[in-house]
Structure formats: C-alpha cells, structure tokens
Design an enzyme around this catalytic site. Structure first.
Site, PDB file in Angstrom:
ATOM      1  N   THR A 286       8.724  12.261  39.021  1.00 45.41           N
ATOM      2  CA  THR A 286       8.972  11.852  37.633  1.00 45.41           C
ATOM      3  C   THR A 286       8.647  12.984  36.649  1.00 45.41           C
ATOM      4  OG1 THR A 286       6.733  10.971  37.431  1.00 45.41           O
ATOM      5  CG2 THR A 286       8.447   9.432  38.153  1.00 45.41           C
TER       6      THR A 286
ATOM      7  N   ARG B 259      19.205   4.740  39.062  1.00 40.84           N
ATOM      8  CA  ARG B 259      18.518   4.274  40.265  1.00 40.84           C
ATOM      9  C   ARG B 259      19.522   4.038  41.381  1.00 40.84           C
ATOM     10  NH1 ARG B 259      14.788   0.003  36.963  1.00 40.84           N
ATOM     11  NH2 ARG B 259      13.264   1.503  36.200  1.00 40.84           N
TER      12      ARG B 259
ATOM     13  N   ASP C  65       9.657  -0.340  40.348  1.00 42.93           N
ATOM     14  CA  ASP C  65      10.710  -0.945  39.529  1.00 42.93           C
ATOM     15  C   ASP C  65      11.155  -2.313  40.050  1.00 42.93           C
ATOM     16  OD1 ASP C  65      10.676   1.439  38.035  1.00 42.93           O
ATOM     17  OD2 ASP C  65      11.931   2.363  39.561  1.00 42.93           O
TER      18      ASP C  65
ATOM     19  N   HIS D  98       6.600   0.384  33.040  1.00 45.46           N
ATOM     20  CA  HIS D  98       6.781  -1.066  33.122  1.00 45.46           C
ATOM     21  C   HIS D  98       7.521  -1.552  31.882  1.00 45.46           C
ATOM     22  CE1 HIS D  98       3.300  -1.772  36.200  1.00 45.46           C
ATOM     23  NE2 HIS D  98       4.315  -1.094  36.686  1.00 45.46           N
TER      24      HIS D  98
ATOM     25  N   GLY E 230      15.838 -13.969  34.217  1.00 42.48           N
ATOM     26  CA  GLY E 230      16.322 -13.355  32.984  1.00 42.48           C
ATOM     27  C   GLY E 230      15.342 -12.269  32.575  1.00 42.48           C
TER      28      GLY E 230
HETATM   29  P1  IMP Z   1       5.698  11.261  41.303  1.00 42.19           P
HETATM   30  O1  IMP Z   1       4.926   9.982  41.478  1.00 42.19           O
HETATM   31  O2  IMP Z   1       6.071  11.518  39.873  1.00 42.19           O
HETATM   32  O3  IMP Z   1       5.036  12.422  41.975  1.00 42.19           O
HETATM   33  O4  IMP Z   1       7.106  11.074  42.055  1.00 42.19           O
HETATM   34  C1  IMP Z   1       7.199  10.914  43.476  1.00 42.19           C
HETATM   35  C2  IMP Z   1       8.251   9.890  43.833  1.00 42.19           C
HETATM   36  O5  IMP Z   1       7.814   8.596  43.421  1.00 42.19           O
HETATM   37  C3  IMP Z   1       9.622  10.087  43.151  1.00 42.19           C
HETATM   38  O6  IMP Z   1      10.620   9.637  44.032  1.00 42.19           O
HETATM   39  C4  IMP Z   1       9.551   9.163  41.941  1.00 42.19           C
HETATM   40  O7  IMP Z   1      10.827   8.779  41.516  1.00 42.19           O
HETATM   41  C5  IMP Z   1       8.772   7.993  42.534  1.00 42.19           C
HETATM   42  N1  IMP Z   1       8.019   7.192  41.546  1.00 42.19           N
HETATM   43  C6  IMP Z   1       6.773   7.423  41.062  1.00 42.19           C
HETATM   44  N2  IMP Z   1       6.403   6.453  40.217  1.00 42.19           N
HETATM   45  C7  IMP Z   1       7.400   5.566  40.180  1.00 42.19           C
HETATM   46  C8  IMP Z   1       7.592   4.315  39.503  1.00 42.19           C
HETATM   47  O8  IMP Z   1       6.733   3.814  38.767  1.00 42.19           O
HETATM   48  N3  IMP Z   1       8.785   3.690  39.715  1.00 42.19           N
HETATM   49  C9  IMP Z   1       9.723   4.203  40.549  1.00 42.19           C
HETATM   50  N4  IMP Z   1       9.599   5.359  41.193  1.00 42.19           N
HETATM   51  C10 IMP Z   1       8.445   6.039  41.012  1.00 42.19           C
HETATM   52 MG    MG Z   2       9.158   1.169  36.649  1.00 43.63          MG
END
Ligand code: IMP
Ligand code: MG
Length: 332
Positions: free
Chosen positions: A120, A251, A9, A39, A319
């Site tokens: 997620t 977040r 992010d 994204h 922005g």
């Molecule tokens: P998973 O990838 O769904 O197994 O999640 C494992 C950890 O990675 C968790 O803390 C999620 O929030 C984080 N995570 C996985 N993909 C993203 C992403 O694209 N952005 C932010 N956090 C992510």
């Molecule tokens: Mg993201």
C-alpha cells in the site's frame, strides 16, 4: 473481536460500526498492522475512510483506542481525530511504533515492495523492520501525541473486568498474514485472532467471541495468488468491481471460496461469521428485513457456508450503510 477472513476489504469497518451502535460498545480497540488499512464506513449519508481510529466512532459514547502492536502515522491519526472531533475519546498506547517519512520513502522507493509485492506504500513494512531492529520511534516520544497517550492494555482489561462492552477491531485479512498468508505476497505482520489480541494486550481467555468477516465474493489488491480469479470485465459485469480505499487501485475478484473460508475459521478460532455484500451477489435481497425474506438462492448460499464451516452466520450485510444488517444473533 472482529477479524478479516480473506485478503482484507471484507467489510470489517461496516460490521464494527454496526456492532458499536447495536451493542452500545463502551470501548473499541484497534489491532492489526497500521494505516495500510482502510475501513470504509457509510453513515448518515457520509462516507468515512478510517485508517487509524476504530470504526466504532459512529457511536459517540464509544472510546477509541489504538493498541501498542499497531503502527501509528501521527499525521493520519491527528487528521482523523480532528475531522471527527474525537479529541476527548481517542487514545494511543505509548508503545505504538511511529511511521516516519523515511519509512514511506523506503516502501514506495523499493522496486521489490512497490512492484513485486505491490504494498500500500504507507510505510508499514519498513517501520516494522525498524521495530524489529529495535530502532523505531515510539508514540511516547512524539510531543503532538502527548494528550492522547494512555495505557491501552490496562484500560481495555479494566473495562472487560468491569463488564463493559469491548470490541477489538482487527485489520487486513487472514491470508495477508505474514505467517499464514500467501508469502511473500503478505503484509508485515500476523493478523489472525491471536495476534490481534496481542496487539491490544488482552489474553486469549478473555475473548468471548471471534467474529470472522467474509465478503460474499473474494477480492485482493496487489500481487499474489487468487484462486478462481475472474477478469476485470467479468467483475464489472457482476457488480464486483471495487476500488481500494487506501491506494485507489482496482481490486482483483473471485467467487466465494469455501476452502479458504474453512481454513480461516480454523486459523482464527472463529465462533461467528458475518457475510457482507450479500446484496451485491443477490440483488433481490437488498430490502430483506430478516433471514426469511432472503431469496432461496441466497438462503442456500448461507446454509451451505454454515454447514461446511460448522459455525453460525450471525450477521448479513445487505447494503452499504452501517444499519443495513440482518442480525440473527438472537435466533441462533
Ligand atoms: P503492506 O501491508 O502495505 O506492506 O502491503 C502488503 C500487501 O498487503 C499488499 O498486497 C497490500 O495490498 C495488502 N494489504 C495491506 N493492508 C491491506 C488492507 O487493509 N486491505 C487490503 N489489502 C491490504
Ligand atoms: Mg480495506
């Protein structure tokens, strides 16, 4: 190549779409884990939340490929293709592993994954488990994907050899890496530059630049340590309160972390830095056209990053929209 420097992010989608337009990219190829990524791209008054297709879709000339290392959820992929009308320019490698309903159930139904790690819930971890167990289904075995199947490493390497503009889009962030992150509060794969290259099948010597994206402050969703974490109320006051693209969770937030950034530059071999959301931390910068228009505080913030990380900050996000970028690549 574009990679994330913190916990995901960071604004990679915005930077990727800016570069796809500005540099007239012929090809953008997704690496990273899978549809756990979200994204956000704000383009011509609309918000797109991309989870499978590369953010380069904003350039209608850009081919949109997904590398074999990436996990594919066919429902999400096919919906994105249809919504964007991208049937003629989307491609999936035959070796992408397929996320099935059972993977999503195992992700959401496990107290450990759901409550402790706070994933997620998109099935990525369990699908990677099955992939390692050599029992996962692959994209080449899914009839609905037939028209999209292409040899992504071959097409990508051929484009590079022909001198075309190719961007590899990483997902997640350095400290969510299975190897280099805050284990066990990490995702199910390494997500640093070396792995993004492997995900799409491009050797390290063919990568000209590794652009690492940092946000002007740090956020993280789910469990795990976050140095300097502030409360939700403090984040709201600063305008740093964000909601996750995929899960809708709040977040967590902390100020920019120079030590973390330094390690991320090392782990990725970054050659350039993008800083996003500079306008959120320094609102007086939102109408700046170039570096000289920044306030003294904002310029000092950027200079401190460059001096400590010994890497140029080439792109500044000021922005939400794709084109709101100060591009210093010609000056530096
Ligand atoms: P998973 O990838 O769904 O197994 O999640 C494992 C950890 O990675 C968790 O803390 C999620 O929030 C984080 N995570 C996985 N993909 C993203 C992403 O694209 N952005 C932010 N956090 C992510
Ligand atoms: Mg993201």
């Amino acid at each position: 190549m574009i990679v994330g420097g913190f916990y995901g992010d960071e604004g990679k989608g915005k930077i990727a779409s800016y570069l796809a337009l500005k540099d007239s990219a012929n090809l953008m190829v997704r690496g990273g884990v899978g549809p756990n990524a979200g994204h956000s791209v704000y383009w011509k008054g609309k918000t797109y939340k991309m989870r499978m297709l590369p953010s380069g879709f904003v350039n209608p000339e850009c081919r949109l490929l997904i590398g074999p290392g990436v996990l594919l959820d066919p429902n999400i992929f096919l919906k994105e293709v249809t919504d964007l009308g991208a049937e003629h320019r989307a491609g999936v490698d035959p070796q992408c592993a397929i996320i099935e309903a059972d993977h999503i159930e195992r992700d959401r139904g496990s107290d450990y994954l759901k409550k402790k790690i706070a994933t997620t819930g998109t099935g990525c971890g369990p699908c990677n488990v099955d992939r390692v167990a050599r029992i996962a289904k692959l994209a080449k075995d899914v009839p609905q994907l037939k028209r999209y199947i292409v040899d992504v490493p071959l097409e990508t390497n051929t484009a590079i050899d022909d001198g075309k503009n190719v961007i590899l889009e990483g997902t997640q962030g350095t400290f969510l890496s299975l190897f280099h992150g805050t284990y066990p509060y990490v995702t199910s794969k390494d997500v640093t530059a070396g792995s993004i290259a492997a995900d799409v099948g491009v050797g390290p010597k063919k990568i000209d630049d590794v652009l690492i994206v940092f946000k002007a402050y740090v956020t993280r969703v789910g469990g795990g340590p976050l140095a300097g974490e502030i409360t939700e109320a403090e984040a709201a006051e600063k305008g740093w309160a964000e909601v996750a693209t995929v899960t809708g969770r709040s977040r967590r937030a902390a100020p920019f972390d120079l030590n973390l950034a330094k390690r991320a530059v090392m782990l990725n071999g970054a050659t350039q830095i993008a800083i996003t959301k500079l306008d959120t931390v320094f609102p007086e910068c939102e109408n700046a056209k170039n570096f000289n228009d920044l306030s003294r505080e904002a310029a000092t913030f950027i200079e401190k990053i460059e001096n400590s990380l010994k890497t140029p900050v080439t792109l500044l996000g000021i922005g939400p929209s794709v084109e709101e970028v100060i591009d210093r690549r010609k000056e530096l």
